[in-house]
Motif scaffolding. Structure first.
Motif, PDB file in Angstrom:
ATOM      1  N   MET A   1      -5.940  -4.623   3.731  1.00  0.00           N
ATOM      2  CA  MET A   1      -4.994  -3.522   3.912  1.00  0.00           C
ATOM      3  C   MET A   1      -3.680  -4.061   4.460  1.00  0.00           C
ATOM      4  SD  MET A   1      -4.776  -0.166   3.789  1.00  0.00           S
ATOM      5  CE  MET A   1      -6.461   0.382   3.858  1.00  0.00           C
TER       6      MET A   1
ATOM      7  N   THR B   1      -6.856  -7.739   9.039  1.00  0.00           N
ATOM      8  CA  THR B   1      -8.070  -8.469   8.668  1.00  0.00           C
ATOM      9  C   THR B   1      -9.165  -8.153   9.675  1.00  0.00           C
ATOM     10  OG1 THR B   1      -7.465 -10.419   9.964  1.00  0.00           O
ATOM     11  CG2 THR B   1      -6.773 -10.406   7.661  1.00  0.00           C
TER      12      THR B   1
ATOM     13  N   ASN C   1     -13.696  -7.555   9.786  1.00  0.00           N
ATOM     14  CA  ASN C   1     -14.592  -6.626   9.106  1.00  0.00           C
ATOM     15  C   ASN C   1     -15.498  -5.880  10.082  1.00  0.00           C
ATOM     16  OD1 ASN C   1     -16.028  -8.784   9.856  1.00  0.00           O
ATOM     17  ND2 ASN C   1     -16.457  -9.542   7.792  1.00  0.00           N
TER      18      ASN C   1
ATOM     19  N   ILE D   1      -6.516   5.287   7.514  1.00  0.00           N
ATOM     20  CA  ILE D   1      -5.220   5.153   6.840  1.00  0.00           C
ATOM     21  C   ILE D   1      -4.275   6.312   7.183  1.00  0.00           C
ATOM     22  CG2 ILE D   1      -4.082   5.026   4.579  1.00  0.00           C
ATOM     23  CD1 ILE D   1      -6.579   3.658   3.543  1.00  0.00           C
TER      24      ILE D   1
ATOM     25  N   CYS E   1       0.521   2.486   3.476  1.00  0.00           N
ATOM     26  CA  CYS E   1      -0.582   1.529   3.624  1.00  0.00           C
ATOM     27  C   CYS E   1      -1.067   1.181   2.219  1.00  0.00           C
ATOM     28  CB  CYS E   1      -1.731   2.153   4.404  1.00  0.00           C
ATOM     29  SG  CYS E   1      -1.288   2.516   6.104  1.00  0.00           S
TER      30      CYS E   1
ATOM     31  N   PRO F   1      -3.838  -0.987  -0.089  1.00  0.00           N
ATOM     32  CA  PRO F   1      -5.041  -1.822  -0.074  1.00  0.00           C
ATOM     33  C   PRO F   1      -4.754  -3.148  -0.783  1.00  0.00           C
ATOM     34  CG  PRO F   1      -5.380   0.221  -1.330  1.00  0.00           C
ATOM     35  CD  PRO F   1      -3.926   0.149  -0.999  1.00  0.00           C
TER      36      PRO F   1
ATOM     37  N   SER G   1      -6.325  -6.041  -2.820  1.00  0.00           N
ATOM     38  CA  SER G   1      -7.600  -6.211  -3.520  1.00  0.00           C
ATOM     39  C   SER G   1      -8.055  -7.669  -3.588  1.00  0.00           C
ATOM     40  CB  SER G   1      -7.474  -5.639  -4.930  1.00  0.00           C
ATOM     41  OG  SER G   1      -6.329  -6.189  -5.525  1.00  0.00           O
TER      42      SER G   1
ATOM     43  N   LYS H   1      -5.662 -12.576   1.715  1.00  0.00           N
ATOM     44  CA  LYS H   1      -4.686 -11.533   2.003  1.00  0.00           C
ATOM     45  C   LYS H   1      -3.409 -12.118   2.592  1.00  0.00           C
ATOM     46  CE  LYS H   1      -8.642  -8.591   2.671  1.00  0.00           C
ATOM     47  NZ  LYS H   1      -8.684  -8.163   1.275  1.00  0.00           N
TER      48      LYS H   1
END
Ligand code: PEP
Ligand code: MN
Length: 342
Positions: free
Chosen positions: A1, A42, A44, A50, A62, A64, A66, A70
């Motif tokens: 994101m 970053t 998880n 959002i 914002c 995403p 993919s 990133k």
């Protein structure tokens, strides 16, 4: 994101968004661009809302991301990154319009050897002096490097010639020392997927020169850089050094195709190492020319004044006068592709 901030967003607004992300258990990476700041997210362990982020002042949207990588991606930062390396003779920029020349022996062998080679490469125009104090060797019976005394010799080169120094860390222990002495921490091809070492390099305060693994795909290469950046060190310089193929006319196959491929996906600078990439002295000059022509941000060259007696990589080390000629030719090619060698 990715959180895209308004061009006029204040530092306070950026800080508030970062705090909200971190409060949700994620890591925020503010990435200033020429037009606006973006904030990469970053981690998880948490979930970001959002809607809440988009409602914060200074936030435009914002997006995403993919791709698996990133922070290295152009999605997160559109313009090329320029890594600035402070040295006694001024700041060396990697990734800008100028081409950087990194040179030195494969290994620091003796005080006299290092200073002799440094004198030659400095006079020929090298910006950074590179040599190994810790050598990852295929055989345990080969010269493994001088260790900290080698780093001290490099520090002397730095003081005498004003060149920044680049040297390899092979494990967490050597990285502590390399970080102390060097201007750039090299992570070698064999360690490209040593994830704990990459994370340690990501916590270092010095730029990292990350060499491509012997059989690494482009994605694996970029993911290795992502490891470093995910820990907060955004000063990563990539380096193509040849991959293993069936070819037996050279030590490795220098994959110059990876340069434009990296440039398309990532904002990070990339150097080319035609010494390890070919393993043969007579191929270093032509492949250096090609590296600049294909868009590399610089080259890394092994030089030795007595290569037949070198303790490592003598076959691919060029003589000082060949190096001076190489710099001259690289300057000519650089001009053709609208770059320069300062
Ligand atoms: C080196 O730079 O001397 C070296 C060992 O390189 P690589 O990790 O690319 O083999
Ligand atoms: Mn070498």
């Amino acid at each position: 994101m990715l959180v895209v901030m308004d061009a006029h967003a204040t530092e306070e607004q950026v800080r508030a968004v970062c705090a909200r992300i971190e409060a949700a258990g994620m890591k925020a990476h503010p990435i200033p661009g020429t037009l606006r700041t973006a904030i990469g997210i970053t981690g998880n362990t948490g979930v970001v809302d959002i809607g809440t982020l988009e409602a914060m002042s200074g936030v435009i949207e914002c997006i995403p991301v993919s791709k698996p990588y990133k922070l290295v991606s152009r999605d997160v930062k559109e313009e090329d990154s320029v890594i600035r390396i402070p040295t006694p003779s001024g700041t060396v920029e990697v990734g800008g319009k100028s081409i950087v020349i990194v040179a030195g022996p494969c290994a620091i062998e003796t005080h006299e050897q290092a200073l002799t080679i440094a004198k030659h490469v400095s006079a020929a125009g090298a910006h950074l002096f590179r040599g190994g104090a810790y050598k990852p060797r295929t055989s345990p019976y080969n010269f493994q490097g001088l260790g900290e005394p080698g780093l001290r010799i490099m520090a002397e080169v730095r003081g005498q010639f004003g060149m920044g120094i680049v040297t390899e860390a092979i494990d967490n222990e050597s990285l502590d020392l390399v970080e102390k002495y060097a201007d750039v921490i090299q992570i070698g091809a064999r360690n490209m997927q040593n994830f704990s070492l990459l994370k340690r390099a990501g916590r270092a305060k010095k730029p990292v020169l990350l060499k491509r693994g012997l059989s690494a795909t482009l994605d694996e290469f970029l993911m290795a850089a992502e490891y470093v950046m995910s820990e907060g060190n955004y000063n990563v310089i990539l380096c193509e050094r040849g991959v293993r193929t069936f070819a037996d006319h050279s030590r490795n196959t220098l994959d110059l195709t990876v340069v434009p491929a990296v440039k398309r996906l990532s904002h990070l600078p990339i150097l080319v190492d035609p010494s390890h990439g070919t393993g043969r002295r007579n191929k270093v000059l032509p492949l250096s020319r090609a590296a600049i022509a294909v868009g590399a941000d610089g080259i890394l060259i092994e030089v030795h004044h007595d290569p037949d007696k070198a303790l490592s990589d003598g076959m691919q080390s060029i003589l000082p006068d060949e190096f001076a000629r190489l710099v001259g030719e690289v300057k000519q090619i650089a001009a053709v592709v609208n770059r320069s060698v300062n």
